[in-house]
Design a protein around this motif. Sequence first.
Motif, PDB file in Angstrom:
ATOM      1  N   LYS A 180      -8.897  -2.826  -5.123  1.00 18.09           N
ATOM      2  CA  LYS A 180      -8.657  -1.450  -5.555  1.00 18.09           C
ATOM      3  C   LYS A 180      -7.391  -0.940  -4.883  1.00 18.09           C
ATOM      4  O   LYS A 180      -7.285  -0.958  -3.655  1.00 18.09           O
ATOM      5  CB  LYS A 180      -9.835  -0.541  -5.195  1.00 18.09           C
ATOM      6  CG  LYS A 180      -9.616   0.920  -5.588  1.00 18.09           C
ATOM      7  CD  LYS A 180     -10.843   1.756  -5.330  1.00 18.09           C
ATOM      8  CE  LYS A 180     -10.582   3.236  -5.605  1.00 18.09           C
ATOM      9  NZ  LYS A 180     -10.091   3.490  -6.974  1.00 18.09           N
ATOM     10  N   LEU A 181      -6.436  -0.492  -5.693  1.00 12.58           N
ATOM     11  CA  LEU A 181      -5.196   0.060  -5.167  1.00 12.58           C
ATOM     12  C   LEU A 181      -5.306   1.579  -5.132  1.00 12.58           C
ATOM     13  O   LEU A 181      -5.441   2.225  -6.173  1.00 12.58           O
ATOM     14  CB  LEU A 181      -4.008  -0.353  -6.045  1.00 12.58           C
ATOM     15  CG  LEU A 181      -3.745  -1.856  -6.175  1.00 12.58           C
ATOM     16  CD1 LEU A 181      -2.501  -2.098  -7.020  1.00 12.58           C
ATOM     17  CD2 LEU A 181      -3.604  -2.514  -4.812  1.00 12.58           C
ATOM     18  N   GLU A 182      -5.262   2.134  -3.937  1.00 10.86           N
ATOM     19  CA  GLU A 182      -5.335   3.584  -3.788  1.00 10.86           C
ATOM     20  C   GLU A 182      -4.044   4.228  -4.306  1.00 10.86           C
ATOM     21  O   GLU A 182      -2.996   3.575  -4.382  1.00 10.86           O
ATOM     22  CB  GLU A 182      -5.557   3.954  -2.318  1.00 10.86           C
ATOM     23  CG  GLU A 182      -6.860   3.429  -1.729  1.00 10.86           C
ATOM     24  CD  GLU A 182      -8.095   4.033  -2.390  1.00 10.86           C
ATOM     25  OE1 GLU A 182      -7.965   5.091  -3.056  1.00 10.86           O
ATOM     26  OE2 GLU A 182      -9.181   3.449  -2.248  1.00 10.86           O
ATOM     27  N   PRO A 183      -4.102   5.521  -4.670  1.00  6.08           N
ATOM     28  CA  PRO A 183      -2.914   6.191  -5.226  1.00  6.08           C
ATOM     29  C   PRO A 183      -1.672   6.078  -4.353  1.00  6.08           C
ATOM     30  O   PRO A 183      -0.559   5.932  -4.869  1.00  6.08           O
ATOM     31  CB  PRO A 183      -3.374   7.649  -5.355  1.00  6.08           C
ATOM     32  CG  PRO A 183      -4.859   7.558  -5.532  1.00  6.08           C
ATOM     33  CD  PRO A 183      -5.290   6.395  -4.690  1.00  6.08           C
ATOM     34  N   GLU A 184      -1.847   6.117  -3.021  1.00  7.38           N
ATOM     35  CA  GLU A 184      -0.669   6.040  -2.152  1.00  7.38           C
ATOM     36  C   GLU A 184      -0.021   4.651  -2.200  1.00  7.38           C
ATOM     37  O   GLU A 184       1.195   4.517  -2.013  1.00  7.38           O
ATOM     38  CB  GLU A 184      -1.033   6.402  -0.703  1.00  7.38           C
ATOM     39  CG  GLU A 184      -2.053   5.494  -0.041  1.00  7.38           C
ATOM     40  CD  GLU A 184      -3.486   5.978  -0.202  1.00  7.38           C
ATOM     41  OE1 GLU A 184      -4.335   5.574   0.616  1.00  7.38           O
ATOM     42  OE2 GLU A 184      -3.743   6.766  -1.138  1.00  7.38           O
ATOM     43  N   ILE A 186      -0.016   2.697  -4.988  1.00 10.52           N
ATOM     44  CA  ILE A 186       0.705   2.707  -6.264  1.00 10.52           C
ATOM     45  C   ILE A 186       2.013   3.481  -6.127  1.00 10.52           C
ATOM     46  O   ILE A 186       3.073   3.036  -6.590  1.00 10.52           O
ATOM     47  CB  ILE A 186      -0.160   3.339  -7.377  1.00 10.52           C
ATOM     48  CG1 ILE A 186      -1.438   2.522  -7.608  1.00 10.52           C
ATOM     49  CG2 ILE A 186       0.643   3.468  -8.663  1.00 10.52           C
ATOM     50  CD1 ILE A 186      -1.234   1.202  -8.271  1.00 10.52           C
ATOM     51  N   LYS A 187       1.945   4.639  -5.470  1.00 13.19           N
ATOM     52  CA  LYS A 187       3.139   5.473  -5.291  1.00 13.19           C
ATOM     53  C   LYS A 187       4.218   4.724  -4.519  1.00 13.19           C
ATOM     54  O   LYS A 187       5.414   4.833  -4.824  1.00 13.19           O
ATOM     55  CB  LYS A 187       2.760   6.765  -4.559  1.00 13.19           C
ATOM     56  CG  LYS A 187       3.913   7.740  -4.388  1.00 13.19           C
ATOM     57  CD  LYS A 187       3.450   9.016  -3.694  1.00 13.19           C
ATOM     58  CE  LYS A 187       4.602   9.995  -3.521  1.00 13.19           C
ATOM     59  NZ  LYS A 187       4.158  11.243  -2.834  1.00 13.19           N
ATOM     60  N   TYR A 188       3.818   3.954  -3.514  1.00 12.27           N
ATOM     61  CA  TYR A 188       4.775   3.174  -2.737  1.00 12.27           C
ATOM     62  C   TYR A 188       5.403   2.067  -3.592  1.00 12.27           C
ATOM     63  O   TYR A 188       6.601   1.789  -3.506  1.00 12.27           O
ATOM     64  CB  TYR A 188       4.080   2.557  -1.517  1.00 12.27           C
ATOM     65  CG  TYR A 188       4.927   1.538  -0.798  1.00 12.27           C
ATOM     66  CD1 TYR A 188       5.945   1.925   0.071  1.00 12.27           C
ATOM     67  CD2 TYR A 188       4.733   0.169  -1.018  1.00 12.27           C
ATOM     68  CE1 TYR A 188       6.742   0.987   0.709  1.00 12.27           C
ATOM     69  CE2 TYR A 188       5.525  -0.775  -0.384  1.00 12.27           C
ATOM     70  CZ  TYR A 188       6.527  -0.361   0.476  1.00 12.27           C
ATOM     71  OH  TYR A 188       7.322  -1.298   1.099  1.00 12.27           O
ATOM     72  N   LEU A 189       4.589   1.432  -4.445  1.00 16.56           N
ATOM     73  CA  LEU A 189       5.045   0.253  -5.177  1.00 16.56           C
ATOM     74  C   LEU A 189       5.957   0.564  -6.361  1.00 16.56           C
ATOM     75  O   LEU A 189       6.888  -0.197  -6.644  1.00 16.56           O
ATOM     76  CB  LEU A 189       3.831  -0.535  -5.685  1.00 16.56           C
ATOM     77  CG  LEU A 189       2.983  -1.226  -4.620  1.00 16.56           C
ATOM     78  CD1 LEU A 189       1.715  -1.791  -5.245  1.00 16.56           C
ATOM     79  CD2 LEU A 189       3.782  -2.336  -3.940  1.00 16.56           C
ATOM     80  N   VAL A 220      -0.873   0.638   2.175  1.00 11.91           N
ATOM     81  CA  VAL A 220       0.587   0.697   2.124  1.00 11.91           C
ATOM     82  C   VAL A 220       1.212  -0.305   3.103  1.00 11.91           C
ATOM     83  O   VAL A 220       2.139  -1.037   2.729  1.00 11.91           O
ATOM     84  CB  VAL A 220       1.090   2.129   2.386  1.00 11.91           C
ATOM     85  CG1 VAL A 220       2.616   2.141   2.548  1.00 11.91           C
ATOM     86  CG2 VAL A 220       0.673   3.055   1.242  1.00 11.91           C
ATOM     87  N   PRO A 221       0.753  -0.389   4.369  1.00 15.07           N
ATOM     88  CA  PRO A 221       1.349  -1.384   5.271  1.00 15.07           C
ATOM     89  C   PRO A 221       1.224  -2.816   4.753  1.00 15.07           C
ATOM     90  O   PRO A 221       2.164  -3.610   4.875  1.00 15.07           O
ATOM     91  CB  PRO A 221       0.557  -1.193   6.571  1.00 15.07           C
ATOM     92  CG  PRO A 221       0.111   0.229   6.531  1.00 15.07           C
ATOM     93  CD  PRO A 221      -0.197   0.495   5.092  1.00 15.07           C
ATOM     94  N   LEU A 222       0.069  -3.142   4.170  1.00 12.10           N
ATOM     95  CA  LEU A 222      -0.118  -4.495   3.652  1.00 12.10           C
ATOM     96  C   LEU A 222       0.771  -4.728   2.426  1.00 12.10           C
ATOM     97  O   LEU A 222       1.383  -5.794   2.279  1.00 12.10           O
ATOM     98  CB  LEU A 222      -1.591  -4.712   3.288  1.00 12.10           C
ATOM     99  CG  LEU A 222      -2.126  -6.147   3.379  1.00 12.10           C
ATOM    100  CD1 LEU A 222      -1.931  -6.715   4.777  1.00 12.10           C
ATOM    101  CD2 LEU A 222      -3.604  -6.181   3.003  1.00 12.10           C
ATOM    102  N   ALA A 223       0.853  -3.718   1.571  1.00 16.15           N
ATOM    103  CA  ALA A 223       1.731  -3.822   0.402  1.00 16.15           C
ATOM    104  C   ALA A 223       3.184  -3.966   0.837  1.00 16.15           C
ATOM    105  O   ALA A 223       3.953  -4.729   0.247  1.00 16.15           O
ATOM    106  CB  ALA A 223       1.562  -2.594  -0.490  1.00 16.15           C
TER     107      ALA A 223
END
Length: 241
Positions: A180-184, A186-189, A220-223
């Motif tokens: 599951k990708l949280e909104p933050e 997605i926003k980062y990516l 976000v850190p992992l992404a």
Amino acid sequence: MNPANPNRPYKPSQLSLGFPAKEPTLDALLVTEANESALAVLGAPQSWPFPVICLLGPPRCGLSVLARAWCQEFEGSYHVAKEFSRLKSRGLAALASGFVAVDDADRVKKSENLLTLINTATAEGGHVLLTSKHHPSQWQTQSADLKSRLMALPVIEIGEPDEKMLKARLESAAERYFLKLEPEVIKYLVPRLELSYEAIEIFIEKLNDKVTEAGRAPSVPLAREVVEELGWADPDQRSML
């Protein structure tokens, strides 16, 4: 870390229960500028300028999903190239009066089957959807008759994803790995990933590996780790990709 039990590594909460996937439908597909024109044509075969049409798209854009959805919509028969090559003349004649999709049609080894399908569908009032990553003019065939038919085929195309499609495809690709990708996240990516279906799949595959190795939920850190390893960390680089 698993917040419920610090001594256990994180594992995705969703489990694959082996339920059969529902067949896709045209109505259920996300519509953006990337696929709007193609979906409009697919949804109105009665308006096609020719009974046979070719659907093109970049790698991993979902041509197979679209072909199956089209068959589901119009009660057609879906065939992959290898299986279609094995069909006999009688089977082809039975198919050609209805709706038929041949996926990766450029990989059909038996050229006469494609030629028969095109000719018979034209004569019998059928509708044929051929999918490929390559324009029909580039397909390899020794048949001059088939080559001339392919050169004349109408073509519709799926474009590379826009940002709306990018967001949706990120989420759907992640779901296949039970992530599951949280909104933050997605926003980062969104400003960092190349606008291509292949880039989306590459990123999610590597993110899944990171989640497994680190025992942490997507964040976000992992992404950021994955993005930096892929060399996509600078948002300004996307315009140069």
